[in-house]
Design a protein around this motif. Structure first.
Motif, PDB file in Angstrom:
ATOM      1  N   TYR B  42       0.831  -1.197   0.000  1.00 58.02           N
ATOM      2  CA  TYR B  42       0.000   0.000   0.000  1.00 58.02           C
ATOM      3  C   TYR B  42       0.875   1.261   0.000  1.00 58.02           C
ATOM      4  CZ  TYR B  42       1.103  -0.609   4.977  1.00 58.02           C
ATOM      5  OH  TYR B  42       1.769  -0.800   6.166  1.00 58.02           O
ATOM      6  N   HIS B  58      -8.818   5.938  11.528  1.00 59.58           N
ATOM      7  CA  HIS B  58      -8.322   4.573  11.342  1.00 59.58           C
ATOM      8  C   HIS B  58      -7.267   4.538  10.237  1.00 59.58           C
ATOM      9  CE1 HIS B  58      -8.264   0.269  10.441  1.00 59.58           C
ATOM     10  NE2 HIS B  58      -8.569   0.149  11.721  1.00 59.58           N
ATOM     11  N   HIS B  59      -6.249   3.726  10.454  1.00 58.87           N
ATOM     12  CA  HIS B  59      -5.134   3.708   9.495  1.00 58.87           C
ATOM     13  C   HIS B  59      -5.546   3.228   8.107  1.00 58.87           C
ATOM     14  CE1 HIS B  59      -5.005  -0.113  11.799  1.00 58.87           C
ATOM     15  NE2 HIS B  59      -4.924  -0.615  10.598  1.00 58.87           N
ATOM     16  N   ARG B  63      -4.117   4.570   4.290  1.00 61.59           N
ATOM     17  CA  ARG B  63      -3.374   3.805   3.288  1.00 61.59           C
ATOM     18  C   ARG B  63      -4.277   3.416   2.120  1.00 61.59           C
ATOM     19  NH1 ARG B  63      -2.034  -1.834   6.453  1.00 61.59           N
ATOM     20  NH2 ARG B  63      -4.128  -2.265   7.233  1.00 61.59           N
ATOM     21  N   PHE B 125       8.847   6.548  20.513  1.00 62.39           N
ATOM     22  CA  PHE B 125       8.061   6.166  19.348  1.00 62.39           C
ATOM     23  C   PHE B 125       8.235   7.246  18.282  1.00 62.39           C
ATOM     24  CE2 PHE B 125       6.190   4.153  22.973  1.00 62.39           C
ATOM     25  CZ  PHE B 125       5.858   2.899  22.522  1.00 62.39           C
ATOM     26  N   ILE B 130       2.667   3.302   8.887  1.00 61.98           N
ATOM     27  CA  ILE B 130       1.398   2.769   9.412  1.00 61.98           C
ATOM     28  C   ILE B 130       1.648   1.937  10.675  1.00 61.98           C
ATOM     29  CG2 ILE B 130      -0.488   1.136   8.945  1.00 61.98           C
ATOM     30  CD1 ILE B 130      -1.000   3.622   7.397  1.00 61.98           C
ATOM     31  N   ASP B 131       2.652   1.069  10.636  1.00 60.40           N
ATOM     32  CA  ASP B 131       2.945   0.224  11.793  1.00 60.40           C
ATOM     33  C   ASP B 131       3.242   1.054  13.033  1.00 60.40           C
ATOM     34  OD1 ASP B 131       2.645  -2.187  10.492  1.00 60.40           O
ATOM     35  OD2 ASP B 131       4.755  -2.343   9.949  1.00 60.40           O
ATOM     36  N   ARG B 134       0.085   3.080  14.307  1.00 70.05           N
ATOM     37  CA  ARG B 134      -0.856   2.146  14.944  1.00 70.05           C
ATOM     38  C   ARG B 134      -0.346   1.732  16.320  1.00 70.05           C
ATOM     39  NH1 ARG B 134      -2.091  -2.475  10.719  1.00 70.05           N
ATOM     40  NH2 ARG B 134       0.122  -2.873  10.987  1.00 70.05           N
ATOM     41  N   LEU B 135       0.969   1.567  16.409  1.00 75.83           N
ATOM     42  CA  LEU B 135       1.562   1.167  17.682  1.00 75.83           C
ATOM     43  C   LEU B 135       1.412   2.265  18.729  1.00 75.83           C
ATOM     44  CD1 LEU B 135       3.209  -0.915  19.282  1.00 75.83           C
ATOM     45  CD2 LEU B 135       5.272   0.167  18.403  1.00 75.83           C
ATOM     46  N   ARG B 137      -0.984   4.487  18.904  1.00 71.50           N
ATOM     47  CA  ARG B 137      -2.395   4.421  19.314  1.00 71.50           C
ATOM     48  C   ARG B 137      -2.596   3.335  20.379  1.00 71.50           C
ATOM     49  NH1 ARG B 137      -6.193   1.691  14.989  1.00 71.50           N
ATOM     50  NH2 ARG B 137      -5.289  -0.134  15.953  1.00 71.50           N
ATOM     51  N   GLU B 138      -2.060   2.139  20.106  1.00 69.38           N
ATOM     52  CA  GLU B 138      -2.243   1.032  21.040  1.00 69.38           C
ATOM     53  C   GLU B 138      -1.465   1.244  22.333  1.00 69.38           C
ATOM     54  OE1 GLU B 138      -4.465  -1.243  21.068  1.00 69.38           O
ATOM     55  OE2 GLU B 138      -5.140  -0.221  19.263  1.00 69.38           O
ATOM     56  N   HIS B 139      -0.292   1.831  22.206  1.00 72.96           N
ATOM     57  CA  HIS B 139       0.526   2.071  23.393  1.00 72.96           C
ATOM     58  C   HIS B 139      -0.183   3.033  24.345  1.00 72.96           C
ATOM     59  CE1 HIS B 139       4.297   2.241  25.619  1.00 72.96           C
ATOM     60  NE2 HIS B 139       4.081   3.529  25.752  1.00 72.96           N
ATOM     61  N   GLU B 141      -3.426   3.536  24.579  1.00 67.76           N
ATOM     62  CA  GLU B 141      -4.584   2.854  25.169  1.00 67.76           C
ATOM     63  C   GLU B 141      -4.144   1.842  26.227  1.00 67.76           C
ATOM     64  OE1 GLU B 141      -8.064   1.859  23.305  1.00 67.76           O
ATOM     65  OE2 GLU B 141      -7.821   3.166  21.568  1.00 67.76           O
ATOM     66  N   TYR B 142      -3.075   1.147  25.918  1.00 66.39           N
ATOM     67  CA  TYR B 142      -2.580   0.130  26.845  1.00 66.39           C
ATOM     68  C   TYR B 142      -2.182   0.763  28.175  1.00 66.39           C
ATOM     69  CZ  TYR B 142       0.057  -3.886  28.525  1.00 66.39           C
ATOM     70  OH  TYR B 142       0.513  -4.937  29.265  1.00 66.39           O
ATOM     71  N   ALA B 145      -5.199   1.743  30.097  1.00 64.04           N
ATOM     72  CA  ALA B 145      -5.804   0.526  30.680  1.00 64.04           C
ATOM     73  C   ALA B 145      -5.005   0.036  31.882  1.00 64.04           C
ATOM     74  CB  ALA B 145      -5.898  -0.571  29.613  1.00 64.04           C
TER      75      ALA B 145
END
Lengths: 407, 407
Positions: B42, B58-59, B63, B125, B130-131, B134-135, B137-139, B141-142, B145
């Motif tokens: 992509y 959203h990614h 792409r 970071f 894209i990778d 996205r990471l 974003r997750e980091h 949230e993690y 949490a």
């Protein structure tokens, strides 16, 4: 006002919240002062947490603000954490205060039992509450996101180990089997690289249900990629791997995600507060009161009730907790009325329905009627919606119920 | 077939993909063999990644599958990673093979520049692809949490440090300012506990833009909770904290999330392959060819173009890369036609528009027309949609464009 009898309910899980809801229905405003204590400002459905943990259902669907269910004119609601109970003084110590009670209902739920397995408590996740379920969801996503970020691909990021093949373990496996293909698409990961592994001590999962149903469950899950390692016991849990023993040999699985679903026990506050207990639970009398404590009731995971027919204790479940709450509320009413005849708790158990993801389930209901597939899925959703109806009426069913029953 | 001239385009970023798209428009089927090499299947819009990283977009919106843009009858597309270029042999070494070229276009983009700051590369970071977006974003949230999961609350989980207040840093801060309230709701976290901190070396953010605009940006972001630490330089980045120096003193911030947005440089393959370079970039001739290499073009971050009026190089941007791609394609066409007059690259720069989240922006366009607020937001979206139109026509604009222009 000082004359009113103080009824204190500890915990707003299935047993506690239903006791409070029943009390507010059957008591008049001035009959007693009712106080409900809970750690969170919401009640949550423990039996839905595995769906939140997998990421298939948002946790806001699973939790219900307590002030939406409780009439705060009738029930005084305190957000606090219970530290200990002092039955001899009729007091409850909270994080930020103390409560006096005339009548106490203990509905403090369960905690994880790790059977002394080294480092399990520190490194495994559990599906115990909203926080921990949400964390599992994020942990899974984070590891999928990390997988591509690292030059050296680490299979431990994509291996998910579930410890224990009881109801919680199997239901979570079912959710994972549905969720993983979505996660693979989200994070550009080849599905064949992901392993979902169940480690179970017995020779089959769901040892408590009919073998035919257990086999159906395993086949359904295996067809969606779940691997079962039965007859195997956990020996160690590190952040990046687990060790299990099977047939006398130690084996290792690389994994960053171990979810421990193999054991719960009653909240340790019960035994720490000096009640007679049996593995942490109060072996309640027929009227749900603690032996030797006429002013203390226990419900749900904190109560042990023996099935007179089999001589074995009933397994704790939402179903039985909800039924106990009715008895407890009625007996509190009897106490307030000066009635000496108390209701005897008699469970009327429908049976069990175990989901296997969003489109399969097994059920053993109404005395040995076995259900598979969509019928069991439907039954599960009817049960869930029925509980919501009991808890908060039709409005709550409409807000939080499950209606996607035909996919 | 062996007689056809081999045109190889390395990289499908703004410069590379637009070169390929232009070539497939202006060349006939048999004029040359065109090969496009990219690491992913992509193309992605680097200028949208900060929205993916914050979790606001959203990614998959960012792409675009290359086979949706490229006519594979005309362009041979290879998914592979470039290892090195051997200009003396006219060859490109890939992870899994080798390519011969007659004409080469280098559009390999940028990599992070960490200026030798200790442990920054390992622990911070970056918003590079894209990778990595996205990471982040997750980091985020993690960590939100995890905050509730730990008994001892760790502020480092809720502190977010952005290193650098250039375009990328500021745009990411704007997205964070919008996203954090949502994250707080999702994870039951009090908003006042979260800190978004920008550390910038200069005395202001956006030192390249008009001071009035830079001040507007800072005020807009500060009003949404962003803290600026200017005149401060990074000294160290650990997994759980950063150290910066300000006015001769070292200070520490506890944080699990450091996003480094303070420096990029051209892909190091350029300098490693022996081209004359200036800080890693090829100082291209007027026709976008590498000096001394009549068969090699460079575009985007790999090319250095000097503004004759000011004597300074143009800052790399999507805008200039897209314009360079037109010149490169036209000059390849000229080469194939045996034409000796090559087009001279002359940028026609609209100016810059910098978003400050989803509902604010600043712009300096059309030679000193300053834009604030919704006008700049609208302009930004028009620019984004215009690019999509160039890349893939109206269909692509409809699929990936931004139309939420009035909120």
């Amino acid at each position: 006002m000082g004359e009113k009898i103080e009824v204190v309910v500890l915990g707003a899980g299935y047993g506690g919240i239903m006791t409070a809801v029943n009390l507010q229905k059957i008591l008049n405003l001035n009959e007693a002062s009712i106080t409900l204590v809970n750690k969170y400002d919401y009640h949550y459905q423990t039996t839905w947490l595995h769906e939140n943990a997998a990421g298939n259902l948002h946790h806001d669907r699973t939790r219900i603000p307590i002030d939406e269910i409780i009439n705060t004119d009738k029930v005084h609601f305190i957000i606090d954490e219970v530290v200990s109970i002092k039955p001899e003084k009729k007091k409850v110590k909270l994080e930020t205060g103390e409560l006096y009670y005339d009548l106490l209902v203990i509905g403090l739920g369960f905690e994880t039992e790790t059977f002394g397995i080294p480092d399990l408590k520190e490194n495994a996740f559990t599906i115990g509450n909203i926080d921990s379920a949400r964390l599992i969801r994020e942990h899974l996503e984070y590891n999928f996101a990390m997988y591509h970020h690292e030059n050296r691909k680490n299979p431990g990021r994509l291996n998910i180990v579930v410890g224990g093949g009881g109801f919680t373990g199997v239901e979570f496996l079912g959710e994972l089997a549905n969720r993983i293909p979505e996660l693979c698409e989200e994070y550009d990961i080849n599905k064949s690289l992901v392993r979902i592994i169940n480690v179970e001590k017995e020779t089959t999962v769901l040892p408590e249900v009919d073998p035919q149903l257990a086999e159906y469950a395993m086949t359904s899950l295996e067809s969606r990629g779940v691997e079962f390692i039965t007859g195997a016991s956990f020996k160690h849990c590190a952040p990046d791997r687990i060790v299990y023993e099977k047939e006398g040999k130690d084996k290792e699985i690389a994994t960053y995600t171990t979810v421990w679903a193999a054991g719960v026990r009653a909240n340790s506050i019960v035994q720490d507060s000096g009640f007679d207990h049996c593995d942490g639970k109060i072996a309640v009398c027929a009227d749900m009161r603690a032996p030797g404590h006429d002013d203390v009731f226990a419900v749900g995971d904190c109560a042990l009730v023996v099935d007179e027919k089999t001589g074995h204790p009933y397994s704790p479940s939402a179903q039985i907790a909800v039924q106990q709450a009715t008895t407890v509320a009625n007996n509190i009413k009897a106490h307030l009325d000066g009635n000496s005849t108390f209701e005897k708790f008699e469970p009327r158990l429908l049976g069990t329905v175990t989901s296997l993801g969003n489109n399969d389930a097994i059920g053993d209901v109404f005395n040995n009627w076995k259900l598979f597939g969509w019928k069991a899925v439907l039954m599960k959703k009817i049960i869930d919606n029925r509980y919501l109806f009991k808890l908060g009426g039709l409005g709550l069913v409409m807000r939080k119920g499950k209606f996607n029953i035909f996919y």
